[in-house]
Write an enzyme that holds these catalytic residues in place. Structure first.
Site, mmCIF file in Angstrom:
data_model
loop_
_atom_site.group_PDB
_atom_site.id
_atom_site.type_symbol
_atom_site.label_atom_id
_atom_site.label_comp_id
_atom_site.label_asym_id
_atom_site.label_seq_id
_atom_site.Cartn_x
_atom_site.Cartn_y
_atom_site.Cartn_z
ATOM 1 N N LYS A 203 0.512 -1.314 -0.439
ATOM 2 C CA LYS A 203 0.278 -0.430 -0.062
ATOM 3 C C LYS A 203 1.040 1.603 0.080
ATOM 4 O O LYS A 203 2.360 1.242 0.296
ATOM 5 C CB LYS A 203 -1.263 0.345 1.519
ATOM 6 C CG LYS A 203 -2.009 -1.232 0.750
ATOM 7 C CD LYS A 203 -2.800 -0.875 1.314
ATOM 8 C CE LYS A 203 -4.188 -2.291 1.650
ATOM 9 N NZ LYS A 203 -5.029 -2.532 2.340
ATOM 10 N N ARG A 241 -3.162 -10.196 5.286
ATOM 11 C CA ARG A 241 -3.601 -10.166 3.279
ATOM 12 C C ARG A 241 -2.464 -9.567 2.610
ATOM 13 O O ARG A 241 -1.642 -8.263 3.011
ATOM 14 C CB ARG A 241 -4.828 -8.963 3.249
ATOM 15 C CG ARG A 241 -5.246 -9.623 2.046
ATOM 16 C CD ARG A 241 -6.662 -8.455 1.956
ATOM 17 N NE ARG A 241 -7.279 -8.239 0.285
ATOM 18 C CZ ARG A 241 -7.080 -7.467 -0.615
ATOM 19 N NH1 ARG A 241 -6.078 -7.288 -0.129
ATOM 20 N NH2 ARG A 241 -7.632 -7.762 -1.808
#
Ligand code: HH2
Length: 256
Positions: A203, A241
């Protein structure tokens, strides 16, 4: 050794996901990549047909089902499959195709999970992916995110969902500072008693806190992804994740 945390491998069957958009867009390539994630150690493969990156445009029910259902049918005999969706009809069709976990970035689909008898992940977000970054304003981000998640998780449990996960939604209507606060205070979410999952993989905040003159590009954020996964696990998260499953699986077993 404690029970290792679970690794949820990311499989985006989309043309526009932020890090792997277009790479696994065809059914055959998506299934092959899903099986590769299993070989690398994924406990769950998370199949998504709509990008939720900031600014992403929504796709129709029909198109999302066309993308994910054949992939779920092919993978379900080999591994636990979750469906990453915000749409009740897609979630229900995915469960019929073999998915046993609804990974819900809108934290609103618990009734589908209750009706079909599968697990549910409540992830925190505000608004829609297209506009969510304009809603990244909080007084106390840790408390506000926790309160929303615990409220949804209790509603799901009351509706009969037996397996309820909560996820702070790193990067969803959050600034880099919000993401870091949520990670720093992850134990407050863990203390809710609901199992916690976290997704930091690749991210953009990882690049924003990188501190060097040149920020790492999206496919070169492995160190930050692993460091934050290790942190999350040591703070009590029991599922992470990840796109880079082999490295994450190795990390998780060691950290656990
Ligand atoms: N992050 C993304 C998508 N789904 N689900 C949960 N539970 N937690 C997350 O942090 C999370 C999620 C975003 O990542 P990705 O799927 O790689 O990208 P895109 O939304 O662009 O497809």
């Amino acid at each position: 050794m404690g029970v290792p945390a679970l690794v949820m491998g990311v499989l985006n069957v989309t043309p526009d996901s932020f890090s792997d958009g277009g790479r696994w867009f065809g059914t055959d390539t998506a299934v092959a990549h899903g099986l590769q994630l299993v070989a690398e150690g994924a406990d769950v493969v998370d199949v998504g047909g709509e990008s939720t990156r900031p600014g992403a445009q929504p796709v129709s029910d029909v198109e999302e089902r066309r993308r994910v259902i054949p992939v779920i049918e092919a993978l379900a005999p080999h591994v636990r499959v979750s469906v990453d969706t915000r749409k009740p009809a897609v979630a229900a069709a995915a469960v019929a195709a073999g998915a046993t976990l609804v990974n819900d970035v809108s934290a609103s689909l618990w009734e589908v999970a209750a009706a079909t008898g599968v697990g549910w992940v409540a992830m925190h977000m505000r608004g829609e992916p297209a506009t969510m970054q304009s809603e990244a304003r909080y007084g106390d981000v840790v408390t506000e995110v926790r309160d929303v998640l615990v409220d949804r998780a209790r509603r799901a449990r009351d509706a009969g969902v037996e397996e309820v996960w909560v996820d702070p939604g790193i990067g969803f209507a959050k600034t880099a500072a919000h993401n870091l606060s949520l990670l720093r205070h992850l134990r407050e979410l863990v203390a809710s008693g609901f199992p916690v999952m976290v997704g930091t993989s690749r991210k953009s905040f990882l690049a924003q806190v990188h501190g060097s003159v040149v920020s790492p590009p999206v496919d070169d954020r492995l160190e930050g992804s692993l460091a934050t996964a290790a942190w999350a696990i040591t703070q009590g998260a029991t599922m992470v994740r990840a796109h880079d499953v082999a490295a994450t699986a190795q990390l998780v077993r060691l950290a656990s």
